[in-house]
Every structure is written in structure tokens, then in C-alpha cells.
Design a protein around this motif. Structure first.
Motif, mmCIF file in Angstrom:
data_model
loop_
_atom_site.group_PDB
_atom_site.id
_atom_site.type_symbol
_atom_site.label_atom_id
_atom_site.label_comp_id
_atom_site.label_asym_id
_atom_site.label_seq_id
_atom_site.Cartn_x
_atom_site.Cartn_y
_atom_site.Cartn_z
ATOM 1 N N HIS A 170 0.880 -1.170 0.000
ATOM 2 C CA HIS A 170 0.000 0.000 0.000
ATOM 3 C C HIS A 170 0.921 1.225 0.000
ATOM 4 O O HIS A 170 2.139 1.085 0.076
ATOM 5 N N CYS A 205 -4.804 5.767 0.147
ATOM 6 C CA CYS A 205 -3.880 4.723 -0.295
ATOM 7 C C CYS A 205 -3.570 4.992 -1.761
ATOM 8 O O CYS A 205 -4.468 5.088 -2.588
ATOM 9 N N GLU A 207 -1.367 3.199 -3.751
ATOM 10 C CA GLU A 207 -0.739 2.067 -4.446
ATOM 11 C C GLU A 207 -1.851 1.055 -4.676
ATOM 12 O O GLU A 207 -2.487 0.606 -3.716
ATOM 13 N N LEU A 208 -2.085 0.719 -5.959
ATOM 14 C CA LEU A 208 -3.181 -0.218 -6.268
ATOM 15 C C LEU A 208 -3.000 -1.497 -5.458
ATOM 16 O O LEU A 208 -1.985 -2.169 -5.574
ATOM 17 N N CYS A 209 -3.981 -1.815 -4.596
ATOM 18 C CA CYS A 209 -3.780 -2.913 -3.645
ATOM 19 C C CYS A 209 -4.906 -3.926 -3.670
ATOM 20 O O CYS A 209 -4.945 -4.834 -2.853
ATOM 21 N N HIS A 213 -9.146 -0.767 -3.160
ATOM 22 C CA HIS A 213 -8.106 0.278 -3.156
ATOM 23 C C HIS A 213 -8.684 1.692 -3.114
ATOM 24 O O HIS A 213 -8.268 2.539 -2.324
ATOM 25 N N MET A 216 -9.883 2.779 0.249
ATOM 26 C CA MET A 216 -8.955 2.699 1.385
ATOM 27 C C MET A 216 -8.565 4.101 1.822
ATOM 28 O O MET A 216 -7.453 4.561 1.591
HETATM 29 CU CU1 CUA Z 1 -4.195 0.005 -0.122
HETATM 30 CU CU2 CUA Z 1 -4.459 0.790 -2.336
#
Ligand code: CUA
Length: 352
Positions: A170, A205, A207-209, A213, A216
Motif C-alpha cells: 500500500h 492509499c 498504491e493499487l492494492c 483500493h 482505502m
Molecule cells: Cu491500499 Cu491501495
């Protein structure tokens, strides 16, 4: 004559520079700055922007002036005069960029150093990212021991975030603070923030998680030192943190199921009317009784199993493996019981 050309060129460059400067200054391109670190970063932005405006103005003026002044007739097919380099010009256009790039590098290095320097009396906060929420644990200072789903900060006091993740990559970002830091499983990445402006800012967030996502998100709330020390925000207000909502790896106390629901970020993915949650990543928790029936299980054991072993039964239409697998370890037994009872009550009463 040559002198007059130069004056024309300089005037044209000045007009272009004024117009471009107006675009740079009058339009608020960036969110308002709310931290000392961001103020320093903005210095590097403005330095690079100023240099860019200067170069752009000179180049644009030279092009426009040439188009106007040296235009040939449409039927003029003759070659231009042959030119074989100019040592003086080459030295100039090598030296100037060298100086400018070096200046940017020096200023950036100073800012990077200042933004990473440990200051006296800084507060330490452990930041834990997981699909798909954040938790903030205060390691020292007036809020020592508090675990919060949102980041509360006293104004003008440096904070050192110790950022980690329990599942995938993340990245922590508050635009108004001007910095990003990756959250990596098994690793602690530091980030210093000294808030300078009261207010509420989004924790994003970046960062593609996974599926959740975009959901988040939490809040960073900058308070006066007195409000921060009073810890009213940590006293179990609605949506506020409690011992029951212990983050991953922390022993949790009892507390209400609603607080456990909030502290573990369930609302990011699930809908539950009683908690004003409207997530669409995971199954609708207002419909738990119907889902238990489809799974062929009594409601209570179904809810319990779905939290600690989410892949045991997957509701049709939802992908496997999205719900975190570790709630059985990260939520204490008493908090888990409270959460299960809360979900059962909410889905029977508040839901349809
Ligand atoms: Cu955690 Cu995107």
C-alpha cells in the motif's frame, strides 16, 4: 539594427513570461499546504517552475520572433546560409543548464535532508495498512497506547510515522502534507510530518492494492495541542478508536462490536445500515441471515466463520481471497465475539 532586434526579442520574452507566470501563480494547482515538510517541497517546486518559465519564455520568444522577422516568400526555394557551429554559443548553452540543474539538485538535497532529520520531542506513531484500511497506534506522547482508525495530530509538533503493511503493498499519502511513503509487509518505512494547519485532510492509499483500493481512505485530523492532549477524540466517540478495535498484532479488550467494526475498516468493503457503511466490495452485511441460509449454516457460526476463515463460503457474485485472512489472529476473542453479536443484531434489526 541589431540592438533593436534584441530589444524586440526581450520585450516578447517578458510578455510571455508574465502570461505564463500568471497561469502558474493565479491558478491553485496544488492543494493547500498543511505541513512544514510540504512547505519545503514547495520551495523546490517553485524553483523548478521559475527556471522552466524563464527557459520557456526565451525559447517561445525566439521562435515567434523568427517566424515574424525571418519569414521567406512562398516561392523562395533557395537554401539558407551554411552554419558550422559557434563555440561561444555552445559553451553558453552547456554552462547555463549545468548551473540550473545543479541548483535544483542542491536545493532538493537540502529539502530531502531537512524533511528526514529527527527533531527533538517528536511523536512516534505505528501506521499499519491492510486491505482496505489504516490503523494508527500511538507509541509515546499524550496519546500513548491509543489505537485509532484515523490519524489525529497536534499542530506544530513533529510526528514520525512508522509505516508497515500486514498483507500487500500500500502507500500512505495525504496530499496537503506533500509526501508519499510505501507500506511494505515485513518492513517499516519512516515518514516525518509536522502539521502547520488545523483541519481535516484525507489519508489516501496511493498504491493499487486490490478491489477496495479506491475505498482505502481515512482522515488526518490536525488538532490544537490542548485538544490532542485531552484525548477526547480517543474516548470511544462514534467512529472513534477503542481498545476493542486493536490493530493487527495488538491485544484487544472487550468493547462494543460497533467500535470493532469501525476500527478494522469493515465499512470500506461492506454495507451495514447500522454503521452507515455502504461498501460494495464485499457482501451486504444487512443480508447476513439470507446469506447464512444459502451457506446452509446457523447464523452465528456462519458470521464467525466468515470473519476468521472467509474463504470457507463465498457468496455468489463475489471473488474469493479479497477479505483479509488474518482477522482470526488480529482481533481478540472478546472483540470478535462482540463483533459477531453486533453483526447478528444489526442484520436482524436494522437491515432488510
Ligand atoms: Cu491500499 Cu491501495
Amino acid at each position: 539594427m541589431r540592438r533593436r532586434s534584441f530589444v524586440h526579442l526581450a520585450l516578447l520574452a517578458a510578455v510571455i513570461a508574465a502570461a505564463v507566470t500568471a497561469v502558474a501563480v493565479l491558478i491553485p494547482w496544488l492543494p493547500v499546504s498543511a505541513s512544514r515538510e510540504r512547505d519545503r517541497i514547495d520551495v523546490t517546486f517553485w524553483l523548478a517552475t521559475g527556471i522552466s518559465i524563464m527557459i520557456f519564455s526565451v525559447v517561445a520568444a525566439a521562435i515567434l520572433y523568427s517566424v515574424w522577422r525571418f519569414r521567406v516568400h512562398p516561392d523562395d526555394d533557395s537554401d539558407g546560409p551554411p552554419i558550422h557551429g559557434h563555440t561561444g554559443l555552445e559553451i553558453v548553452w552547456t554552462a547555463i543548464p549545468t548551473v540550473l540543474v545543479t541548483a535544483i539538485a542542491i536545493v532538493s538535497a537540502v529539502v530531502l535532508h531537512d524533511n528526514g532529520t529527527t527533531v527533538k520531542n517528536e511523536l512516534h506513531v505505528k501506521v499499519t495498512a491492510q486491505q482496505f484500511t489504516w490503523s494508527f497506534q500511538y507509541l509515546d506522547g499524550p496519546a500513548k497506547g491509543v489505537v485509532s482508525p484515523d490519524l489525529y495530530m497536534p499542530i506544530d509538533r513533529s510526528m514520525k510515522l512508522e509505516i508497515t503493511s500486514v498483507d500487500v503493498l500500500h502507500s500512505f499519502w495525504v496530499p496537503q502534507f506533500g509526501q508519499k511513503q510505501d507500506a511494505v509487509p515485513g518492513q517499516v518505512n519512516p515518514l516525518k510530518i509536522t502539521p502547520t494547519r488545523l483541519g481535516t485532510y484525507p489519508v489516501i492509499c496511493t498504491e493499487l492494492c486490490g478491489l477496495g483500493h479506491s475505498l482505502m481512505r481515512r482522515q488526518a485530523i490536525v488538532l490544537s495541542p490542548a485538544d490532542f492532549a485531552a484525548r477526547r477524540w480517543a474516548a470511544g466517540l462514534p467512529g472513534g478508536p477503542t481498545a476493542a478495535g486493536a490493530p493487527p498484532g495488538q491485544p484487544g479488550g472487550g468493547g462494543s462490536g460497533k467500535a470493532v467494526f469501525a476500527a478494522n475498516g469493515c465499512a470500506a468493503c461492506h454495507t451495514l445500515a447500522a454503521a452507515a457503511a455502504a461498501g460494495k466490495v464485499g457482501p451486504d452485511l444487512d443480508k447476513l441471515p439470507a446469506e447464512a441460509k444459502r451457506a446452509g449454516q446457523p447464523l452465528e457460526s456462519f458470521v464467525h466463520e466468515s470473519i476468521v476463515n472467509p474463504n470457507a463460503y463465498i457468496e455468489p457474485g463475489f471473488p474469493k481471497g479479497v477479505m483479509p485472512q488474518n482477522f482470526g489472529q488480529t482481533i481478540s476473542k472478546s472483540a470478535l465475539d462482540a463483533l459477531v453479536q453486533y453483526l447478528i443484531q444489526s442484520s436482524k434489526g436494522g437491515g432488510k
